[in-house]
Design an enzyme around this catalytic site. Structure first.
Site, short mmCIF file in Angstrom:
data_model
loop_
_atom_site.label_atom_id
_atom_site.label_comp_id
_atom_site.label_asym_id
_atom_site.label_seq_id
_atom_site.Cartn_x
_atom_site.Cartn_y
_atom_site.Cartn_z
N SER A 1 14.43 3.60 -0.89
CA SER A 1 13.87 4.96 -0.95
C SER A 1 14.85 5.90 -0.29
O SER A 1 15.01 5.88 0.93
CB SER A 1 12.54 5.01 -0.19
N LEU A 2 15.50 6.72 -1.08
CA LEU A 2 16.59 7.54 -0.54
C LEU A 2 16.10 8.99 -0.33
O LEU A 2 16.12 9.49 0.77
CB LEU A 2 17.76 7.49 -1.53
N CYS B 1 2.35 -4.15 -8.72
CA CYS B 1 2.88 -3.45 -7.55
C CYS B 1 2.00 -3.87 -6.37
O CYS B 1 0.81 -3.59 -6.35
CB CYS B 1 2.79 -1.93 -7.80
N CYS C 1 3.04 6.51 -7.58
CA CYS C 1 3.86 6.39 -6.37
C CYS C 1 3.39 7.33 -5.27
O CYS C 1 3.19 8.51 -5.50
CB CYS C 1 5.30 6.76 -6.70
N CYS D 1 0.81 1.91 7.15
CA CYS D 1 2.26 1.82 7.34
C CYS D 1 2.66 2.59 8.60
O CYS D 1 2.06 3.60 8.93
CB CYS D 1 2.98 2.42 6.13
N CYS E 1 3.82 10.70 1.79
CA CYS E 1 3.16 9.47 1.34
C CYS E 1 1.75 9.35 1.93
O CYS E 1 1.57 9.46 3.14
CB CYS E 1 4.02 8.28 1.74
N GLU F 1 5.62 -1.10 4.40
CA GLU F 1 7.06 -1.31 4.30
C GLU F 1 7.30 -2.83 4.35
O GLU F 1 7.10 -3.45 5.40
CB GLU F 1 7.75 -0.57 5.48
N HIS G 1 3.99 13.42 -6.74
CA HIS G 1 2.56 13.62 -7.00
C HIS G 1 1.99 14.34 -5.79
O HIS G 1 2.01 13.80 -4.69
CB HIS G 1 1.86 12.28 -7.21
N SER H 1 11.14 -2.95 -2.48
CA SER H 1 11.50 -1.56 -2.18
C SER H 1 11.37 -1.30 -0.69
O SER H 1 10.37 -1.66 -0.08
CB SER H 1 10.57 -0.63 -2.97
N CYS I 1 6.39 8.44 6.46
CA CYS I 1 7.04 9.37 5.52
C CYS I 1 6.02 10.46 5.18
O CYS I 1 4.87 10.17 4.83
CB CYS I 1 7.47 8.65 4.25
N GLU J 1 -4.51 -1.93 -1.67
CA GLU J 1 -4.54 -1.78 -3.12
C GLU J 1 -3.34 -2.47 -3.79
O GLU J 1 -2.25 -2.54 -3.20
CB GLU J 1 -4.53 -0.29 -3.48
FE1 SF4 Z 1 5.42 3.58 4.44
FE2 SF4 Z 1 6.64 3.51 2.07
FE3 SF4 Z 1 4.77 5.35 2.59
FE4 SF4 Z 1 7.13 5.52 3.82
S1 SF4 Z 1 6.78 5.72 1.61
S2 SF4 Z 1 5.13 5.76 4.78
S3 SF4 Z 1 7.62 3.34 4.09
S4 SF4 Z 1 4.45 3.15 2.47
#
Ligand code: SF4
Length: 338
Positions: free
Chosen positions: A209-210, A103, A328, A110, A117, A156, A285, A187, A114, A90
């Site tokens: 991404s912290l 974006c 996001c 990925c 996500c 990523e 979200h 990012s 995380c 997407e």
């Molecule tokens: Fe991958 Fe970014 Fe999702 Fe982490 S936040 S799993 S790096 S897409």
């Protein structure tokens, strides 16, 4: 299967031209057709000889792929679905006053896992090629109106650095789209070896991404913390100059009770002390089967104000495209059969 010309440099196009029996200078002409005029077929490259175009078209195509679907949010944000590498990916177009930001996705799925996500949850399916990534720019309705790009979609980008680097070269070179690197932000969660390459080899802005300043807490949500600790990422960033045109920002998704306390704000201030940067606070979200909830707005505002008083510019980022799952952390390439 034909190979795709999108993403090739003038030097590579020169070799391709020669192999098709075209003169060497046809490489430059092809770059103009591809990136300047954005033709969709070799046939349209009308200053190349007919015989040359026919020879070229035997093995090569431009590489456009129309989006499979487009959904529009009530706020004007548009989510485009593409098929790439046999999977769905997407791209999200976000209009904002005089800007149109794209974006883009850099991978199908990925590896980084995380926990908050949706992309991370689906696992890794493959790297996108430069042509797959550039196609997101070129095949959408707003292709000619884009002002900015953020590499914040699926995947990523620094886990696919060679292809992403090629895309940045096409976007910023005089022979490509000739964008200023200031229009582009990459990012990352901090893939250290390639972060160094990105900082050395490009001038684009950086977003990290912290999400939590405490290593053991960050590790609960972000397995990357084990391989490349945040402290090492920040130490690397400190070696580069962000006092001029290039900017670094830190993304901080705020979860109720997990990372929104004074203790976290103070630790963040210590971690980033003296660094010219900004912190973007992002409202979480909610996703299915995940126990965390977003921090309430007053809590986010208090967190922002504490950072600001401590000398770090912090903003609460407006959420866009939530109703079409374009916000996001929500990109999942969801489609029939997936
Ligand atoms: Fe991958 Fe970014 Fe999702 Fe982490 S936040 S799993 S790096 S897409």
């Amino acid at each position: 299967m034909k190979q795709r010309l999108l993403g090739k440099t003038p030097e590579e196009l020169r070799e391709i031209a020669l192999a098709a029996g075209l003169p060497a200078f046809a490489g430059k002409q092809m770059a103009q057709w591809l990136y300047g005029k954005r033709v969709r077929s070799v046939e349209e490259m009308t200053n190349l000889s007919k015989a040359g175009r026919e020879a070229l078209a035997r093995d090569w195509e431009v590489g456009y792929a129309a989006p499979v679907e487009c959904q529009e949010s009530s706020d004007g944000t548009k989510k485009y679905l593409f098929e790439a590498q046999g999977f769905f990916i997407e791209a999200v177009m976000i209009p904002d006053q005089d800007r149109k930001t794209l974006c883009v996705s850099s991978q199908a799925g990925c590896k980084m896992g995380c926990k908050f996500c949706m992309t991370g949850r689906q696992g890794f399916h493959g790297n996108l090629s430069a042509a797959d990534i550039l196609n997101q720019f070129f095949a959408i309705e707003e292709a000619g109106e884009l002002s900015n790009a953020v590499f914040m979609g699926m995947g990523e980008p620094l886990d696919n650095w060679e292809e992403v680097k090629r895309v940045l070269e096409v976007l910023t070179s005089p022979w490509g789209l000739a964008w200023s690197p200031k229009r582009i932000t990459l990012s990352t969660i901090g893939v250290l070896p390639n972060l160094r390459k990105f900082l050395d080899e490009s001038h684009c802005h950086l977003a990290v991404s912290l999400h939590n300043p405490f290593p053991e807490e960050r590790l609960e949500m972000m397995p990357v913390q084990k391989a490349w600790p945040l402290e090492d990422v920040v130490n690397l960033i400190r070696q580069y100059d962000f006092t001029g045109q290039r900017r670094v920002s830190f993304e901080y998704t705020v979860f109720a009770g997990w990372n929104d306390t004074k203790r976290h704000a103070d630790a963040l201030l210590r971690l980033l002390q003296g660094l010219e940067c900004r912190v973007n606070l992002i409202r979480f979200h909610q996703i299915p089967d995940f126990p965390f909830v977003p921090a309430p707005l007053p809590q986010m505002e208090a967190f922002r104000d504490r950072l600001s008083r401590g000398g770090i510019t912090a903003t609460i980022r407006a959420s866009r495209g939530e109703d079409i799952f374009a916000a996001c952390g929500l990109l999942a390439g969801k489609h029939k059969g997936l």
